[in-house]
Design an enzyme around this catalytic site. Sequence first.
Site, PDB file in Angstrom:
ATOM      1  N   ARG A 126      18.425  -6.008 -10.597  1.00 48.49           N
ATOM      2  CA  ARG A 126      17.648  -6.080  -9.359  1.00 48.49           C
ATOM      3  C   ARG A 126      16.200  -5.629  -9.615  1.00 48.49           C
ATOM      4  O   ARG A 126      15.940  -4.630 -10.275  1.00 48.49           O
ATOM      5  CB  ARG A 126      18.297  -5.179  -8.306  1.00 48.49           C
ATOM      6  CG  ARG A 126      17.598  -5.163  -6.934  1.00 48.49           C
ATOM      7  CD  ARG A 126      16.618  -4.028  -6.788  1.00 48.49           C
ATOM      8  NE  ARG A 126      16.085  -3.930  -5.429  1.00 48.49           N
ATOM      9  CZ  ARG A 126      15.061  -3.167  -5.078  1.00 48.49           C
ATOM     10  NH1 ARG A 126      14.452  -2.417  -5.969  1.00 48.49           N
ATOM     11  NH2 ARG A 126      14.637  -3.136  -3.835  1.00 48.49           N
ATOM     12  N   VAL A 127      15.266  -6.376  -9.070  1.00 48.76           N
ATOM     13  CA  VAL A 127      13.851  -6.007  -9.119  1.00 48.76           C
ATOM     14  C   VAL A 127      13.326  -5.991  -7.686  1.00 48.76           C
ATOM     15  O   VAL A 127      13.632  -6.896  -6.902  1.00 48.76           O
ATOM     16  CB  VAL A 127      13.054  -7.015  -9.977  1.00 48.76           C
ATOM     17  CG1 VAL A 127      11.560  -6.775  -9.850  1.00 48.76           C
ATOM     18  CG2 VAL A 127      13.482  -6.918 -11.445  1.00 48.76           C
ATOM     19  N   GLY A 128      12.555  -4.992  -7.354  1.00 45.11           N
ATOM     20  CA  GLY A 128      12.009  -4.880  -6.000  1.00 45.11           C
ATOM     21  C   GLY A 128      10.592  -5.432  -5.910  1.00 45.11           C
ATOM     22  O   GLY A 128      10.162  -6.263  -6.713  1.00 45.11           O
ATOM     23  N   ASP A 129       9.876  -4.938  -4.940  1.00 47.51           N
ATOM     24  CA  ASP A 129       8.524  -5.436  -4.670  1.00 47.51           C
ATOM     25  C   ASP A 129       7.454  -4.857  -5.596  1.00 47.51           C
ATOM     26  O   ASP A 129       6.404  -5.464  -5.810  1.00 47.51           O
ATOM     27  CB  ASP A 129       8.129  -5.104  -3.224  1.00 47.51           C
ATOM     28  CG  ASP A 129       8.161  -3.598  -2.960  1.00 47.51           C
ATOM     29  OD1 ASP A 129       9.148  -2.943  -3.364  1.00 47.51           O
ATOM     30  OD2 ASP A 129       7.205  -3.071  -2.361  1.00 47.51           O
ATOM     31  N   THR A 154       9.042   4.997  -4.185  1.00 47.12           N
ATOM     32  CA  THR A 154       7.998   4.438  -5.023  1.00 47.12           C
ATOM     33  C   THR A 154       6.675   5.189  -4.849  1.00 47.12           C
ATOM     34  O   THR A 154       6.297   5.508  -3.729  1.00 47.12           O
ATOM     35  CB  THR A 154       7.728   2.992  -4.554  1.00 47.12           C
ATOM     36  OG1 THR A 154       8.958   2.302  -4.570  1.00 47.12           O
ATOM     37  CG2 THR A 154       6.705   2.292  -5.397  1.00 47.12           C
ATOM     38  N   GLY A 187      12.193  -2.929  -0.891  1.00 43.69           N
ATOM     39  CA  GLY A 187      11.420  -3.946  -1.593  1.00 43.69           C
ATOM     40  C   GLY A 187      11.735  -5.367  -1.174  1.00 43.69           C
ATOM     41  O   GLY A 187      10.833  -6.214  -1.084  1.00 43.69           O
ATOM     42  N   THR A 217       5.674   0.711  -0.033  1.00 46.70           N
ATOM     43  CA  THR A 217       6.840   1.471  -0.458  1.00 46.70           C
ATOM     44  C   THR A 217       7.946   1.197   0.553  1.00 46.70           C
ATOM     45  O   THR A 217       7.700   0.704   1.643  1.00 46.70           O
ATOM     46  CB  THR A 217       6.515   2.985  -0.566  1.00 46.70           C
ATOM     47  OG1 THR A 217       7.684   3.693  -0.956  1.00 46.70           O
ATOM     48  CG2 THR A 217       6.002   3.548   0.728  1.00 46.70           C
ATOM     49  N   GLY A 218       9.181   1.499   0.166  1.00 47.18           N
ATOM     50  CA  GLY A 218      10.305   1.220   1.055  1.00 47.18           C
ATOM     51  C   GLY A 218      11.166   0.101   0.498  1.00 47.18           C
ATOM     52  O   GLY A 218      11.209  -0.129  -0.712  1.00 47.18           O
TER      53      GLY A 218
HETATM   54  N1  GLY Z   1       9.835  -0.359  -3.071  1.00 44.20           N
HETATM   55  C1  GLY Z   1      10.563  -0.197  -4.243  1.00 44.20           C
HETATM   56  C2  GLY Z   1      11.703  -1.080  -4.388  1.00 44.20           C
HETATM   57  O1  GLY Z   1      12.246  -1.577  -3.423  1.00 44.20           O
HETATM   58  O2  GLY Z   1      12.108  -1.292  -5.512  1.00 44.20           O
END
Ligand code: GLY
Length: 343
Positions: free
Chosen positions: A232-235, A204, A258, A255-256
């Site tokens: 799927r949706v991350g942070d 990210t 999520g 980042t990393g």
């Molecule tokens: N940090 C990005 C994600 O996990 O989607």
Amino acid sequence: MDRRKFINLSGLGITSFSIPNFIQSTNPSNLIQPIVASTWDAGMRANVAAWEVLKNGGQALDAVEQGVMVTENEINCCVGLDANPDRDGFVTLDASIMDHQFNCGSVAFLERIKHPISVARKVMEKSPHVFLVGAGAQAFALANGFKLESGTLSEQANKNYKAWLKTSNYQPVINVEKNQSVTYNDPAFNAPKKLTDGEWNHDTIGMIAMDQFGNLSGSCTTSGAGFKMRGRVGDSPIIGAGLYVDNEVGAVVATGQGEDVIRVAGASAVVEWMRQGKSPELACKLVVEKINRIKKEKAKDIQVCFVAINKKGIVGAYALQKGFNFSVYNKEGNTLKDAGYLI
Ligand code: GLY
């Protein structure tokens, strides 16, 4: 590539960047030196576009949008339409943006639109909402003048996807960049580029900036985890997790992995530590430590990193694992810096 190394700060043990004494004001005599910071070494190239806005007296909000658009235009693993797809073979994008007045906008599970960060900004500015997803986000983008792209995978993403299909095993990969703490003034390094196989390894892009008026903004954009489950949706598009800005205190991006940023409301948590007087680096570290406590022995299998800036213009970062670097551009130049890490 011919990279000229100007300053090596790591040898001096310097882990933060600061600019002195600003007073938040629109009075020209009180203007401050702007600064922008972003995740990974892709941030070096993104910073150049952001700095162009900031050095000319532009607003942090424009800087963080234009900065991360550079990465959305690059061919890489984890940002933009040329990134790795989900496990069904589709690239789905998440992005968020936030300004100095708690205005924010996000999109998630967005397909076939080139610049999700700009759609997020449109959500913020042109809709009564904060967060649009999927088909609705795409329809909103098209209604606001964005073009529908082909949906074809980039050559590299197609190659990666075919390789992944052989096992179809979802296993998040910890991103590790080679360590480099340097300032680059070589335009060739800072120019947008197509990453080669060996460089197909960041994550990210998150960016935070302070403009000459002392106002903060942040942005975050990603294709999320490669070969993730569909939907799927991350942070990154979640305000308070992947991004948070409180103009009285500071701004933070993550980042990393999520999922592990979401469970601790990561970016917001870092801001709250800064509100209590912790330095940006220590605030990031305290939240990383919390994730480490929660994950226990599984912490070694993930990477999580935060970059933060406070109202004094001090930037700090911290990661769970070795290998995270971040990029900072101020009047001294554009600098890539290794973050401290826990394990
Ligand atoms: N940090 C990005 C994600 O996990 O989607």
